[in-house]
Design a protein around this motif. Structure first.
Motif, PDB file in Angstrom:
ATOM      1  N   THR A   1      -9.813 -14.188 -11.278  1.00 17.64           N
ATOM      2  CA  THR A   1     -10.019 -13.348 -11.822  1.00 17.64           C
ATOM      3  C   THR A   1      -9.580 -12.136 -11.608  1.00 17.64           C
ATOM      4  O   THR A   1      -9.489 -11.859 -10.290  1.00 17.64           O
ATOM      5  N   HIS A   2      -9.298 -11.307 -12.604  1.00 14.36           N
ATOM      6  CA  HIS A   2      -8.464  -9.976 -12.299  1.00 14.36           C
ATOM      7  C   HIS A   2      -9.374  -8.811 -12.024  1.00 14.36           C
ATOM      8  O   HIS A   2     -10.154  -8.504 -12.784  1.00 14.36           O
ATOM      9  N   ARG A   3      -9.176  -8.017 -11.018  1.00 16.04           N
ATOM     10  CA  ARG A   3     -10.034  -6.953 -10.714  1.00 16.04           C
ATOM     11  C   ARG A   3      -9.093  -5.549 -10.999  1.00 16.04           C
ATOM     12  O   ARG A   3      -7.971  -5.603 -10.529  1.00 16.04           O
ATOM     13  N   ALA A   4      -9.480  -4.856 -12.121  1.00 21.28           N
ATOM     14  CA  ALA A   4      -8.597  -3.731 -12.533  1.00 21.28           C
ATOM     15  C   ALA A   4      -8.607  -2.866 -11.125  1.00 21.28           C
ATOM     16  O   ALA A   4      -9.266  -2.479 -10.356  1.00 21.28           O
ATOM     17  N   SER A   5      -7.072  -2.473 -11.153  1.00 21.84           N
ATOM     18  CA  SER A   5      -7.064  -1.351 -10.072  1.00 21.84           C
ATOM     19  C   SER A   5      -7.516   0.008 -10.184  1.00 21.84           C
ATOM     20  O   SER A   5      -8.214   0.344 -11.158  1.00 21.84           O
ATOM     21  N   ALA A   6      -7.667   0.694  -8.966  1.00 23.30           N
ATOM     22  CA  ALA A   6      -8.515   1.851  -9.029  1.00 23.30           C
ATOM     23  C   ALA A   6      -7.766   2.806 -10.167  1.00 23.30           C
ATOM     24  O   ALA A   6      -8.505   3.669 -10.750  1.00 23.30           O
ATOM     25  N   GLU A   7      -6.159   2.912 -10.252  1.00 25.84           N
ATOM     26  CA  GLU A   7      -5.586   3.610 -11.365  1.00 25.84           C
ATOM     27  C   GLU A   7      -6.062   3.276 -12.812  1.00 25.84           C
ATOM     28  O   GLU A   7      -6.471   4.093 -13.472  1.00 25.84           O
ATOM     29  N   SER A   8      -6.283   1.989 -12.908  1.00 30.96           N
ATOM     30  CA  SER A   8      -6.755   1.510 -14.472  1.00 30.96           C
ATOM     31  C   SER A   8      -8.125   1.968 -14.489  1.00 30.96           C
ATOM     32  O   SER A   8      -8.486   2.472 -15.553  1.00 30.96           O
ATOM     33  N   ARG A   9      -8.834   1.757 -13.743  1.00 27.58           N
ATOM     34  CA  ARG A   9     -10.467   2.108 -13.701  1.00 27.58           C
ATOM     35  C   ARG A   9     -10.539   3.629 -14.128  1.00 27.58           C
ATOM     36  O   ARG A   9     -11.194   3.984 -15.064  1.00 27.58           O
ATOM     37  N   HIS A  10      -9.603   4.342 -13.415  1.00 29.61           N
ATOM     38  CA  HIS A  10      -9.622   5.957 -13.582  1.00 29.61           C
ATOM     39  C   HIS A  10      -9.025   6.136 -14.943  1.00 29.61           C
ATOM     40  O   HIS A  10      -9.684   7.184 -15.791  1.00 29.61           O
ATOM     41  N   ARG A  11      -8.037   5.364 -15.476  1.00 29.45           N
ATOM     42  CA  ARG A  11      -7.371   5.571 -16.984  1.00 29.45           C
ATOM     43  C   ARG A  11      -8.743   5.336 -17.586  1.00 29.45           C
ATOM     44  O   ARG A  11      -9.006   6.109 -18.864  1.00 29.45           O
ATOM     45  N   PHE A  12      -9.184   4.153 -17.860  1.00 27.46           N
ATOM     46  CA  PHE A  12     -10.389   3.899 -18.548  1.00 27.46           C
ATOM     47  C   PHE A  12     -11.303   4.899 -18.488  1.00 27.46           C
ATOM     48  O   PHE A  12     -11.953   5.491 -19.666  1.00 27.46           O
ATOM     49  N   ALA A  13     -11.740   5.587 -17.450  1.00 33.17           N
ATOM     50  CA  ALA A  13     -12.743   6.679 -17.486  1.00 33.17           C
ATOM     51  C   ALA A  13     -12.331   7.876 -18.241  1.00 33.17           C
ATOM     52  O   ALA A  13     -12.953   8.456 -18.967  1.00 33.17           O
ATOM     53  N   GLN A  14     -10.925   8.329 -18.015  1.00 28.29           N
ATOM     54  CA  GLN A  14     -10.233   9.275 -18.827  1.00 28.29           C
ATOM     55  C   GLN A  14     -10.444   9.335 -20.415  1.00 28.29           C
ATOM     56  O   GLN A  14     -10.829  10.020 -21.175  1.00 28.29           O
TER      57      GLN A  14
END
Length: 141
Positions: A1-14
């Motif tokens: 299972t892939h856990r999204a990177s912190a950068e990816s999670r931040h981009r989703f939040a933006q």
């Protein structure tokens, strides 16, 4: 299972923040249309950017102009926040070679690019383009 990177999670939040602002603006536009329509007026079609101009074309009674003016003040603030939310997304694309290439596709802008980049996250986790298409739900696995 892939856990999204912190950068990816931040981009989703933006992107999610921007989408919430756009939904808020859409609700205000609908509310203004309803308020004006209830009084027997109709705002001609057009985009959010020129809504104030289209409202100004109507010969609204003073009480209705006052109600609409308050909503337009809120809309101006929301529009400014949407523009502010767009800036970091544009910056991400500007500094990303893949993002710049994706934007060459017609109708693909910074929001779509950043959403795509955040969704795919680390492309090296896929063996081939077919896996990416399947991951995105574009073709059956």
């Amino acid at each position: 299972t892939h856990r999204a990177s912190a950068e990816s999670r931040h981009r989703f939040a933006q992107v999610a923040t921007r989408e919430a602002l756009v939904r808020t603006r859409t609700k205000f536009i609908s509310l203004m249309r309803a308020v004006v329509q209830r009084q027997g007026y109709r705002i001609r079609s057009g985009g959010a950017a020129n809504l104030a101009v289209r409202l100004g074309e109507l010969d609204l009674p003073e009480h209705l102009r006052d109600e609409v003016a308050q909503m337009l003040i809120v809309m101006a603030t929301v529009n400014a926040q949407i523009k502010a939310a767009d800036r970091p997304l544009e910056e991400i694309v500007k500094n990303d070679e893949v993002g710049q290439r994706l934007q060459t596709v017609p109708s693909v802008g910074p929001v779509t690019v950043v959403t795509f980049l955040a969704t795919v996250d680390r492309v090296e986790r896929f063996d081939n383009a077919g896996q990416v298409r399947a991951y995105l739900g574009l073709v059956p696995r």
